[in-house]
Write a protein that holds these residues in place. Sequence first.
Motif, PDB file in Angstrom:
ATOM      1  N   UNK A 203     -46.439  22.056   0.854  1.00  0.00           N
ATOM      2  CA  UNK A 203     -45.857  22.675   1.998  1.00  0.00           C
ATOM      3  C   UNK A 203     -47.059  22.708   3.080  1.00  0.00           C
ATOM      4  N   UNK A 204     -46.154  22.538   4.353  1.00  0.00           N
ATOM      5  CA  UNK A 204     -47.215  22.925   5.475  1.00  0.00           C
ATOM      6  C   UNK A 204     -46.236  23.559   6.506  1.00  0.00           C
ATOM      7  N   UNK A 205     -46.693  24.006   7.677  1.00  0.00           N
ATOM      8  CA  UNK A 205     -46.101  24.533   8.945  1.00  0.00           C
ATOM      9  C   UNK A 205     -46.480  25.953   9.033  1.00  0.00           C
ATOM     10  N   UNK A 206     -46.970  26.752   7.988  1.00  0.00           N
ATOM     11  CA  UNK A 206     -47.250  28.139   8.318  1.00  0.00           C
ATOM     12  C   UNK A 206     -48.314  28.625   9.256  1.00  0.00           C
TER      13      UNK A 206
ATOM     14  N   UNK B 220     -43.458  23.883  -8.311  1.00  0.00           N
ATOM     15  CA  UNK B 220     -44.090  24.924  -7.179  1.00  0.00           C
ATOM     16  C   UNK B 220     -44.944  24.048  -6.294  1.00  0.00           C
ATOM     17  N   UNK B 221     -45.081  24.339  -4.902  1.00  0.00           N
ATOM     18  CA  UNK B 221     -45.916  23.856  -4.233  1.00  0.00           C
ATOM     19  C   UNK B 221     -46.819  25.153  -4.137  1.00  0.00           C
ATOM     20  N   UNK B 222     -48.020  24.856  -3.529  1.00  0.00           N
ATOM     21  CA  UNK B 222     -49.258  25.679  -3.411  1.00  0.00           C
ATOM     22  C   UNK B 222     -49.084  26.742  -2.577  1.00  0.00           C
ATOM     23  N   UNK B 223     -47.877  26.944  -1.918  1.00  0.00           N
ATOM     24  CA  UNK B 223     -47.645  27.803  -1.047  1.00  0.00           C
ATOM     25  C   UNK B 223     -48.524  27.603   0.564  1.00  0.00           C
ATOM     26  N   UNK B 224     -47.733  28.163   1.487  1.00  0.00           N
ATOM     27  CA  UNK B 224     -48.268  28.341   2.987  1.00  0.00           C
ATOM     28  C   UNK B 224     -48.042  29.678   3.629  1.00  0.00           C
ATOM     29  N   UNK B 225     -49.347  30.266   3.900  1.00  0.00           N
ATOM     30  CA  UNK B 225     -49.175  31.687   4.812  1.00  0.00           C
ATOM     31  C   UNK B 225     -48.415  31.603   6.041  1.00  0.00           C
ATOM     32  N   UNK B 226     -47.513  32.483   6.145  1.00  0.00           N
ATOM     33  CA  UNK B 226     -46.896  32.951   7.384  1.00  0.00           C
ATOM     34  C   UNK B 226     -47.226  34.226   7.614  1.00  0.00           C
ATOM     35  N   UNK B 227     -47.892  34.468   8.847  1.00  0.00           N
ATOM     36  CA  UNK B 227     -48.180  35.790   9.228  1.00  0.00           C
ATOM     37  C   UNK B 227     -47.631  36.355  10.510  1.00  0.00           C
TER      38      UNK B 227
END
Length: 120
Positions: free
Chosen positions: A6-9, A110-117
């Motif tokens: 994932x990317x873009x967070x 699953x992906x590793x995750x991307x943080x959205x704040x």
Amino acid sequence: QVQLVESGGGLVQPGGSLRLSCAASGSIFSINVMRWYRQAPGKERELLAGITNGGIPNYVNSVKGRFTISRDNANNTVYLQMNSLIPEDTAIYYCHYKGWDGLKWSDDYWGQGTQVTVSS
């Protein structure tokens, strides 16, 4: 095996937008479903949206009208366009893949995750 990245967070102000991407690689079956989930601190992981290899999307009610899922099959990439973001959207966002090999569904990947704040 399937790998998801994932990317873009990032950090965005309330009312803003972000587009997340998830690039899949490995043994990808032509029939598959890719989904976006998120997990906020102290909460369970929740499904947001999914899209079939044929491009049919579905959404949970809480994000309908604000989030749009799409995919580029040629590049094995799925996107999540998020508009009108609110602080409650703050979470780690995860990409998920499940494929059909003609006889059975694959394992969950699953992906590793991307943080959205979302914060001012």
